[in-house]
Design an enzyme around this catalytic site. Structure first.
Site, PDB file in Angstrom:
ATOM      1  N   ASP A 267       0.725  -1.057  -0.126  1.00 42.85           N
ATOM      2  CA  ASP A 267       0.180   0.029  -0.120  1.00 42.85           C
ATOM      3  C   ASP A 267       0.870   1.162   0.078  1.00 42.85           C
ATOM      4  O   ASP A 267       1.820   1.195   0.746  1.00 42.85           O
ATOM      5  CB  ASP A 267      -0.895  -0.031   1.085  1.00 42.85           C
TER       6      ASP A 267
ATOM      7  N   GLY B 251       4.754   1.427  -1.933  1.00 46.17           N
ATOM      8  CA  GLY B 251       4.996   1.478  -3.154  1.00 46.17           C
ATOM      9  C   GLY B 251       3.673   2.184  -3.924  1.00 46.17           C
ATOM     10  O   GLY B 251       2.758   2.328  -3.291  1.00 46.17           O
ATOM     11  N   ASP B 252       3.960   2.523  -5.157  1.00 46.62           N
ATOM     12  CA  ASP B 252       3.066   3.213  -6.034  1.00 46.62           C
ATOM     13  C   ASP B 252       2.101   2.312  -6.773  1.00 46.62           C
ATOM     14  O   ASP B 252       2.178   1.210  -7.041  1.00 46.62           O
ATOM     15  CB  ASP B 252       3.697   3.851  -7.205  1.00 46.62           C
TER      16      ASP B 252
ATOM     17  N   HIS C 138     -12.778  -1.401  -9.742  1.00 42.71           N
ATOM     18  CA  HIS C 138     -13.679  -0.591  -9.991  1.00 42.71           C
ATOM     19  C   HIS C 138     -13.777   0.872  -9.804  1.00 42.71           C
ATOM     20  O   HIS C 138     -14.447   1.618 -10.150  1.00 42.71           O
ATOM     21  CB  HIS C 138     -15.103  -1.293  -9.083  1.00 42.71           C
TER      22      HIS C 138
END
Length: 361
Positions: free
Chosen positions: A224, A250-251, A270
């Protein structure tokens, strides 16, 4: 938590409820049945008021008169009594012959300490900013574009970050909904088959901790962007799974850690327009080793147009805010194929979400 019924039983009950609701509407003249739907927003505001005032918490020890409740929560007795009268007619509170009001099982779920509390989602659904978002819904339907960039001058995610007070209301409301899905997901899908499970953008690790508790031999990776400052380490420790879990920052649009047997993306796909979704999925595809699996946890909308499903409502909210969407199984199969995966199966749960299992090709 009550024992979860099989997903097939839940689906049957949902269909029966929908049919009964349809029949109830058909008993009224069509304009009046439509009017009930139109005026549903007023129920939302009444629920938000009782959630904000913590009326359900005040009634935890038993029924009280409107005057007694108002004294405890700081409200006008007459005004609050009229709100309670409406919600008692909706089955949220009981209305006794002595003029007192108490909690029904629905009302219990408005208590802040209820194990499946709906208080935070009630606060979100009735919040003025949420209502302002929906004031631009017509423009979204006309243009097919999310309204937030025009309404706020920034994306929905940027707006939440720049307005931390409302951001907290939003996150807590979403947390109410997400918490109801963890046990059904873990019960429906066999995560113990995996040595290591990676939870992609999993926040503090609510789902991952549920998986690890159910699969005691499995290890976890919580990936995350904010994992170093969002309290994840403390949360995982409280859940008793910190010794089997690694946290990685992390991205979400960048490289994904390798080394997991299953990559879980809950309510990620979604949230974004198609181009961004494919970017995320292709990055996951690059990380998945042969024999690994991708597991999307999402609402899968029925192929048949008139079949009821809560995903159809959430779909409009996604369209409005972020340009995202809920999908049918056919649409997921097509999306996954373009990202380098093959849809293997859709596993229903006792909640509104399903586990969409895919393998790399």
């Amino acid at each position: 938590m009550p024992e979860l019924p099989p997903p097939s039983v839940v689906r049957d009950l949902e269909k029966q409820r929908a049919e009964l609701q349809k029949q109830a509407r058909e008993l009224a003249p069509p304009p009046f049945a439509l009017l009930e739907l139109i005026m549903g927003s007023m129920i939302t505001q009444a629920l938000r008021v009782t959630a904000e005032l913590r009326v359900a918490d005040a009634l935890a020890d038993g029924p009280l008169s409107p005057e007694e409740i108002a004294g405890r929560v700081g409200a006008n007795p007459d005004a609050l009594g009229r709100v309670l009268r409406l919600l008692a007619a909706q089955g949220v509170f009981t209305g006794g012959p002595d003029g007192t009001y108490g909690l029904t099982p629905m009302g219990e779920a408005l208590r802040a300490d209820h194990p499946m509390t709906m208080r935070d989602i009630a606060l979100l659904m009735g919040h003025p900013i949420h209502w302002e978002d929906w004031s631009a819904f017509l423009d979204t339907v006309v243009t097919g574009e999310p309204s937030t960039p025009k309404l706020r001058g920034m994306s929905a995610f940027e707006f939440l970050e720049s307005n931390p007070e409302y951001g907290a209301v939003f996150i807590n409301g979403m947390g109410n909904m997400s918490a109801t899905e963890t046990d059904p997901v873990v019960a429906a899908y066999g995560f113990s088959a995996f040595g290591t499970v990676l939870d992609f953008c999993g926040g503090q690790g609510g789902l991952l901790s549920g998986i690890l508790r159910e699969a005691p031999q499995t290890r976890g990776i919580l990936f995350d962007p904010r994992v170093e400052g969002n309290g994840a380490a403390e949360f995982l420790a409280r859940q008793g799974v910190a010794d089997r879990c690694t946290t990685v920052a992390g991205d979400m649009f960048g490289p994904v850690p390798t080394g997991a047997d299953a990559y879980v993306l809950k309510h990620i796909v979604h949230d974004w327009p198609e181009e961004e979704v494919l970017r995320i999925l292709r990055n996951v595809r690059a990380a998945v080793q042969p024999g690994g699996k991708l597991l999307l946890v999402e609402m899968v909308v029925p192929e048949q147009g008139d079949e009821p499903h809560s995903g159809k409502l959430v779909d409009l909210w996604l369209m409005l805010l972020v340009g995202g969407r809920e999908r049918t199984a056919t649409q997921y199969a097509d999306l996954l194929a373009r990202a380098g995966f093959r849809l293997e199966r859709v596993v229903e749960t006792a909640a509104a979400v399903s586990v969409i299992e895919a393998i790399p090709v």
